[in-house]
Design an enzyme around this catalytic site. Structure first.
Site, PDB file in Angstrom:
ATOM      1  N   SER A 142       0.854  -1.186   0.000  1.00 11.11           N
ATOM      2  CA  SER A 142       0.000   0.000   0.000  1.00 11.11           C
ATOM      3  C   SER A 142       0.884   1.229   0.000  1.00 11.11           C
ATOM      4  O   SER A 142       2.045   1.179   0.440  1.00 11.11           O
ATOM      5  CB  SER A 142      -0.887  -0.007   1.247  1.00 11.11           C
ATOM      6  OG  SER A 142      -1.523   1.236   1.441  1.00 11.11           O
ATOM      7  N   TYR A 155      -2.695  -0.711  10.879  1.00 15.58           N
ATOM      8  CA  TYR A 155      -2.520  -1.116   9.478  1.00 15.58           C
ATOM      9  C   TYR A 155      -1.249  -0.514   8.897  1.00 15.58           C
ATOM     10  O   TYR A 155      -0.474  -1.204   8.227  1.00 15.58           O
ATOM     11  CB  TYR A 155      -3.744  -0.680   8.676  1.00 15.58           C
ATOM     12  CG  TYR A 155      -3.704  -1.038   7.208  1.00 15.58           C
ATOM     13  CD1 TYR A 155      -4.049  -2.306   6.767  1.00 15.58           C
ATOM     14  CD2 TYR A 155      -3.323  -0.086   6.256  1.00 15.58           C
ATOM     15  CE1 TYR A 155      -4.027  -2.631   5.419  1.00 15.58           C
ATOM     16  CE2 TYR A 155      -3.300  -0.402   4.903  1.00 15.58           C
ATOM     17  CZ  TYR A 155      -3.647  -1.676   4.498  1.00 15.58           C
ATOM     18  OH  TYR A 155      -3.615  -1.994   3.155  1.00 15.58           O
ATOM     19  N   LYS A 159       2.013  -2.497   7.306  1.00 19.52           N
ATOM     20  CA  LYS A 159       2.488  -2.304   5.938  1.00 19.52           C
ATOM     21  C   LYS A 159       3.935  -1.808   5.916  1.00 19.52           C
ATOM     22  O   LYS A 159       4.727  -2.209   5.051  1.00 19.52           O
ATOM     23  CB  LYS A 159       1.578  -1.337   5.180  1.00 19.52           C
ATOM     24  CG  LYS A 159       0.202  -1.909   4.859  1.00 19.52           C
ATOM     25  CD  LYS A 159       0.295  -3.179   4.016  1.00 19.52           C
ATOM     26  CE  LYS A 159      -1.080  -3.723   3.650  1.00 19.52           C
ATOM     27  NZ  LYS A 159      -1.011  -5.004   2.904  1.00 19.52           N
ATOM     28  N   THR A 192     -13.072  -2.010  -1.715  1.00 20.51           N
ATOM     29  CA  THR A 192     -13.209  -3.381  -1.233  1.00 20.51           C
ATOM     30  C   THR A 192     -14.198  -3.426  -0.070  1.00 20.51           C
ATOM     31  O   THR A 192     -14.551  -2.395   0.506  1.00 20.51           O
ATOM     32  CB  THR A 192     -11.850  -3.938  -0.764  1.00 20.51           C
ATOM     33  OG1 THR A 192     -11.480  -3.276   0.460  1.00 20.51           O
ATOM     34  CG2 THR A 192     -10.780  -3.730  -1.815  1.00 20.51           C
TER      35      THR A 192
END
Length: 336
Positions: A142, A155, A159, A192
């Site tokens: 990402s 998150y 990442k 998503t």
């Protein structure tokens, strides 16, 4: 490597979102696709997608936070499908909340799934690929692997960790002269189902920060990366390029900009739906299939000019060189 129609591909997080779209894209090439995820309803629907697309599917309910389960899944894939050619790590979970509102156990769970899940998948793949000296591992990353944003500390941390882990692994493979390849695909905001099933402590419904891309854009990038894994990473979407460029040039200014805009831009302004499921501890798609797309089809684009340019950078460089040469020749002819 076997031909594309006979590839054996493993996709984690295959029951929804990017993972679902990636699995479907490989299925359209008549690959044998192993689907790893927790939600059995989503897995079954994903397997149907693969079959309809012309591929062969193998559903393996797996929690990627548990290496024993991941390794057993890899063993089953090789027993039923043959040697794994491509392993794609996608599975993740997260918490939408200010860091002060995330419990330590919640942060740990995000790390175990979203970071260690990639480590476990990579380990299981390498244990089988390295002795054969062939295979490809694609890490779905990402823009947030480089640039942290508010409300997504767990998150972003995962990442960033994947980015460092993958760079270290790539150096080791190069040192060993291995023909096993690893590459990373840095994604933009994608439409998503995560915004309908990630644990959210926000007052309003969570949303991706525009511009938003459809998961099929992400899937095309992943398939291309799997076919061309010598490149260390791919950036998808003009927003990813812009964010990473701004972060490299003026990270402090970007901190202040995100402090002002990051809370509002990640919420729709509408109240969070009552009873929204959360997939942190249990899969949200045990009883229903969420599919590849989220709720933002009306705002999402199905294409990316930047992705096309990234996939054809050699052609663009040659065209640019030819145009420059033509312009130089014209200029010389015009000189007295």
């Amino acid at each position: 490597m076997t031909g594309k129609e006979n590839q054996v591909v493993v996709v984690t997080g295959a029951s929804g979102g990017i993972g679902r779209a990636v699995a479907r894209a490989f299925g359209a090439r008549h690959a044998r696709v192993a689907l790893l995820a927790r939600g059995e309803q989503g897995l079954g629907a994903a397997a149907d997608d693969i079959t309809r697309a012309g591929g062969t599917a193998l559903e393996i309910p797996t929690d990627v936070a548990d290496f024993t389960q991941v390794d057993a899944a890899a063993e089953r894939v090789e027993k039923e499908f043959g040697p794994i050619d491509v392993w794609v790590n996608v599975a993740f979970t997260s918490v939408f909340a200010p860091f002060s509102e995330i419990e330590p156990a919640e942060f740990r769970r995000v790390t175990e799934v979203s970071y260690l899940g990639y480590v476990h998948g990579t380990k299981a793949a390498l244990n089988r690929m390295k002795p054969r000296d062939r295979g490809t591992i694609v890490q779905v990353g990402s823009a947030l692997a480089y640039r942290g944003i508010p409300l997504q500390s767990a998150y972003c941390g995962a990442k960033h960790a994947i980015q460092g882990f993958n760079e270290a692994l790539r150096c080791e493979l190069l040192h060993d002269g291995s023909r096993v390849r690893t590459t990373m695909v840095q994604m933009p905001a994608v439409n998503t189902p995560q915004f309908s099933w990630v644990l959210s402590k926000l007052p309003d419904h969570a949303q991706p920060v525009p511009p938003i891309y459809q998961p099929e854009v992400a899937a095309r990038a992943v398939v291309h990366a799997a076919d061309h894994p010598r490149r260390r990473e791919y950036w998808v979407g003009g927003s990813t390029v812009g964010t990473l460029a701004a972060n490299a040039v003026a990270p402090g200014i970007l901190d202040r900009y995100l402090a002002r805009t990051g809370y509002r831009s990640q919420q729709t302004g509408a109240a969070k739906p009552a009873g929204q499921p959360a997939n942190l501890w249990q899969p949200a798609d045990r009883a229903r299939d969420f599919g590849a797309h989220g709720e933002f089809d009306d705002k999402a684009t199905p294409r990316s000019l930047q992705l096309w340019a990234s996939r054809h950078h050699g052609l663009l460089a040659a065209a640019g060189g030819a145009l420059a040469a033509t312009a130089l020749a014209a200029w010389r002819r015009a000189q007295p």
